[in-house]
Design a protein around this motif. Sequence first.
Motif, PDB file in Angstrom:
ATOM      1  N   LEU A   1      -7.839  12.057  13.964  1.00 45.51           N
ATOM      2  CA  LEU A   1      -8.039  13.294  13.192  1.00 45.51           C
ATOM      3  C   LEU A   1      -6.820  14.205  13.299  1.00 45.51           C
ATOM      4  N   LEU A   2      -6.252  14.325  14.501  1.00 49.03           N
ATOM      5  CA  LEU A   2      -5.065  15.158  14.693  1.00 49.03           C
ATOM      6  C   LEU A   2      -3.885  14.627  13.869  1.00 49.03           C
ATOM      7  N   GLY A   3      -3.713  13.313  13.848  1.00 51.40           N
ATOM      8  CA  GLY A   3      -2.637  12.730  13.045  1.00 51.40           C
ATOM      9  C   GLY A   3      -2.812  13.015  11.562  1.00 51.40           C
ATOM     10  N   THR A   4      -4.052  12.978  11.087  1.00 51.45           N
ATOM     11  CA  THR A   4      -4.309  13.274   9.677  1.00 51.45           C
ATOM     12  C   THR A   4      -3.952  14.713   9.343  1.00 51.45           C
ATOM     13  N   ILE A   5      -4.302  15.635  10.236  1.00 48.30           N
ATOM     14  CA  ILE A   5      -3.966  17.050  10.016  1.00 48.30           C
ATOM     15  C   ILE A   5      -2.453  17.240   9.977  1.00 48.30           C
ATOM     16  N   ALA A   6      -1.736  16.564  10.884  1.00 48.82           N
ATOM     17  CA  ALA A   6      -0.277  16.679  10.915  1.00 48.82           C
ATOM     18  C   ALA A   6       0.348  16.128   9.635  1.00 48.82           C
ATOM     19  N   VAL A   7      -0.172  15.006   9.136  1.00 50.35           N
ATOM     20  CA  VAL A   7       0.341  14.432   7.894  1.00 50.35           C
ATOM     21  C   VAL A   7       0.076  15.371   6.721  1.00 50.35           C
ATOM     22  N   LEU A   8      -1.114  15.962   6.668  1.00 53.76           N
ATOM     23  CA  LEU A   8      -1.424  16.890   5.582  1.00 53.76           C
ATOM     24  C   LEU A   8      -0.530  18.123   5.624  1.00 53.76           C
ATOM     25  N   SER A   9      -0.120  18.543   6.817  1.00 53.02           N
ATOM     26  CA  SER A   9       0.813  19.668   6.914  1.00 53.02           C
ATOM     27  C   SER A   9       2.166  19.303   6.322  1.00 53.02           C
ATOM     28  N   LEU A  10       2.600  18.048   6.490  1.00 54.66           N
ATOM     29  CA  LEU A  10       3.843  17.592   5.860  1.00 54.66           C
ATOM     30  C   LEU A  10       3.715  17.577   4.343  1.00 54.66           C
ATOM     31  N   VAL A  11       2.571  17.141   3.845  1.00 51.08           N
ATOM     32  CA  VAL A  11       2.352  17.111   2.401  1.00 51.08           C
ATOM     33  C   VAL A  11       2.429  18.517   1.820  1.00 51.08           C
ATOM     34  N   ARG A  12       1.861  19.467   2.509  1.00 53.79           N
ATOM     35  CA  ARG A  12       1.863  20.854   2.022  1.00 53.79           C
ATOM     36  C   ARG A  12       3.277  21.401   1.940  1.00 53.79           C
ATOM     37  N   ARG A  13       4.085  21.146   2.976  1.00 54.12           N
ATOM     38  CA  ARG A  13       5.449  21.687   2.987  1.00 54.12           C
ATOM     39  C   ARG A  13       6.315  20.985   1.943  1.00 54.12           C
ATOM     40  N   GLU A  14       6.095  19.692   1.740  1.00 50.41           N
ATOM     41  CA  GLU A  14       6.862  18.991   0.715  1.00 50.41           C
ATOM     42  C   GLU A  14       6.469  19.477  -0.676  1.00 50.41           C
ATOM     43  N   ALA A  15       5.178  19.838  -0.852  1.00 52.57           N
ATOM     44  CA  ALA A  15       4.735  20.355  -2.147  1.00 52.57           C
ATOM     45  C   ALA A  15       5.414  21.681  -2.478  1.00 52.57           C
ATOM     46  N   LEU A  16       5.776  22.433  -1.446  1.00 51.27           N
ATOM     47  CA  LEU A  16       6.474  23.689  -1.658  1.00 51.27           C
ATOM     48  C   LEU A  16       7.955  23.491  -1.932  1.00 51.27           C
ATOM     49  N   GLY A  17       8.401  22.212  -1.870  1.00 52.49           N
ATOM     50  CA  GLY A  17       9.794  21.916  -2.166  1.00 52.49           C
ATOM     51  C   GLY A  17      10.738  22.144  -1.021  1.00 52.49           C
ATOM     52  N   GLU A  18      10.195  22.274   0.209  1.00 48.99           N
ATOM     53  CA  GLU A  18      11.038  22.612   1.349  1.00 48.99           C
ATOM     54  C   GLU A  18      11.917  21.465   1.773  1.00 48.99           C
ATOM     55  N   TYR A  19      11.492  20.219   1.481  1.00 46.76           N
ATOM     56  CA  TYR A  19      12.241  19.067   1.956  1.00 46.76           C
ATOM     57  C   TYR A  19      12.780  18.223   0.811  1.00 46.76           C
TER      58      TYR A  19
ATOM     59  N   ILE B   1       0.841  -1.203   0.000  1.00 50.91           N
ATOM     60  CA  ILE B   1       0.000   0.000   0.000  1.00 50.91           C
ATOM     61  C   ILE B   1       0.868   1.241   0.000  1.00 50.91           C
ATOM     62  N   ASN B   2       1.955   1.224   0.789  1.00 49.61           N
ATOM     63  CA  ASN B   2       2.874   2.361   0.823  1.00 49.61           C
ATOM     64  C   ASN B   2       3.519   2.600  -0.525  1.00 49.61           C
ATOM     65  N   ARG B   3       3.882   1.522  -1.223  1.00 53.01           N
ATOM     66  CA  ARG B   3       4.490   1.667  -2.545  1.00 53.01           C
ATOM     67  C   ARG B   3       3.520   2.299  -3.539  1.00 53.01           C
ATOM     68  N   CYS B   4       2.258   1.893  -3.466  1.00 47.66           N
ATOM     69  CA  CYS B   4       1.269   2.371  -4.436  1.00 47.66           C
ATOM     70  C   CYS B   4       0.782   3.786  -4.121  1.00 47.66           C
ATOM     71  N   CYS B   5       0.518   4.048  -2.853  1.00 48.80           N
ATOM     72  CA  CYS B   5      -0.138   5.301  -2.472  1.00 48.80           C
ATOM     73  C   CYS B   5       0.788   6.315  -1.816  1.00 48.80           C
ATOM     74  N   GLY B   6       1.949   5.854  -1.318  1.00 50.90           N
ATOM     75  CA  GLY B   6       2.798   6.759  -0.560  1.00 50.90           C
ATOM     76  C   GLY B   6       2.411   6.753   0.907  1.00 50.90           C
ATOM     77  N   ARG B   7       3.326   7.211   1.746  1.00 48.26           N
ATOM     78  CA  ARG B   7       3.094   7.150   3.195  1.00 48.26           C
ATOM     79  C   ARG B   7       1.926   8.025   3.633  1.00 48.26           C
ATOM     80  N   LYS B   8       1.845   9.235   3.083  1.00 45.85           N
ATOM     81  CA  LYS B   8       0.858  10.204   3.572  1.00 45.85           C
ATOM     82  C   LYS B   8      -0.572   9.755   3.271  1.00 45.85           C
ATOM     83  N   LEU B   9      -0.814   9.315   2.032  1.00 43.42           N
ATOM     84  CA  LEU B   9      -2.157   8.858   1.668  1.00 43.42           C
ATOM     85  C   LEU B   9      -2.502   7.577   2.421  1.00 43.42           C
ATOM     86  N   THR B  10      -1.520   6.687   2.590  1.00 41.63           N
ATOM     87  CA  THR B  10      -1.748   5.456   3.347  1.00 41.63           C
ATOM     88  C   THR B  10      -2.148   5.780   4.776  1.00 41.63           C
ATOM     89  N   TYR B  11      -1.443   6.721   5.392  1.00 39.54           N
ATOM     90  CA  TYR B  11      -1.783   7.132   6.758  1.00 39.54           C
ATOM     91  C   TYR B  11      -3.216   7.665   6.825  1.00 39.54           C
TER      92      TYR B  11
END
Length: 491
Positions: free
Chosen positions: A462-480, A339-349
Amino acid sequence: MSLKITLNLRRFNEKLRNIFNMEASVAHHITDDYTEVYRSLPLKLQLAYGVGHVLNDVCASMWFTYLLVFFHLVLEFSNWQTGFMLLVGQIADALATPFVGYHSDESDGFCFWRYGRRKIWHLVGVICVLGTFPFIFAPCFGCEYSSRSAQMFYYCMFIVIFQFGWAAVQISHLSLIPELTPNEHDRTKLTAIRYCFTVISNVLVYIITWIVLHMNDGETNKIGPSDGPKFQHVVWSILALGVVCSIIFHVYVKEWDNDVSQNVRGSQLRTSVRDLLLSCRVYQVAAVYMSSRLFVNLTQVFIPLYLHETLEMPASALASVPLVMFLGSLVTSLFIEKINRCCGRKLTYTLGALLGMAACVWIRLGSEPELPVDWPHRLCVYSIGLLIGSGGSIILVSSLGVTTDLIGEKTDSGAFVYGIMSFTDKIANGVAVVLIQYAHSDANDRFFYRDAIAFVCGGSALLGTIAVLSLVRREALGEYTRVPDYNSINT
């Protein structure tokens, strides 16, 4: 003159071509060595690594599932007293994790290099766990008739030592993952194997507990003071299993010598403690890890009390329903890597968190104590258990994967990073349990644990999902975005 210039240009082009061919050859050689290193982990080593945490797993299963049950229903401590002792253990664990993580990363006098800086802490932890855990699930030796405060002090001493040993085993075992392989998918595989053995360990604990509690009319009796010896039988059985698995781990897992390879890439990369504590991403990942542990641990703690108090189910159900939860975790853990390979960690979470929240909503709206305890009602309870187990396994393995991604190539800081994650996890779990137990002042409120699971555990997912989405946003900006540093690979 023009002929001479032409000859010089040809010679210059040949030199450039030779230089590029040499660099390509070196890069190809490095890539081959890199592939050979991380593919060289045999299945025997992977399985031996996986069983290295079984002792912790079986003890954690008893700790989170039956500590409140044992102290409140068997030893007859109050709700607040049982929650306080669990909080003491969580604080001790939280303080021990960064200490063990820091010294596990350091080349100081706290470890013996020939045995392995990680493995020596693992061995110390095993000794502490075996020497204290049997006393926690047993009557107060020599102080049965002492005051409650004296008995609490007695148990807290063993709890503190046990939690220090548990933390030493956990951090040293986790910090071996980035050192055994540099490949992201292989790290996920090791994490999944580790979690698979965690689930198997929990399943064995619940099977043993169900067998023991099912004896002597377990289908009709509820837990009481007379069940103390049964818990001791369970404890000694699971400790025997943990000892065998720990021996296998120490015999077959060889920690590489630091002079040859500090980690599989041979790099000496390290992040300072100051840089880690000032990194915003560390706290985002900590929020993901903490929320995941809150969901998994709090459901494990309060489901037995929910079954006993809200649904008034028999003693054997306190083992059979958690057993179904971890069977769901076991089946799900077999597919997490794919599942991680297909969807990635964030979507899997996110998918796992949605399953967990759905189970919490079902508990709040669809599981009423007025329903008879018949097969349709039990099917409803067991279905909820499957959802909780599946969702919990997905978010927990994914959160560990996010943590290993945070460590990246800088494996010399791996144990301290895991220590930070575990610190937030332990403090949050301890505070949540003691607050919930303190709030349960009305013994006639049968719906209390139903609402606690629905709102607190659902809110954690729900809190974990919000935290994961915050990581996705920062990675989309190319920060990491990381560029591979091939110069750090030791050929």
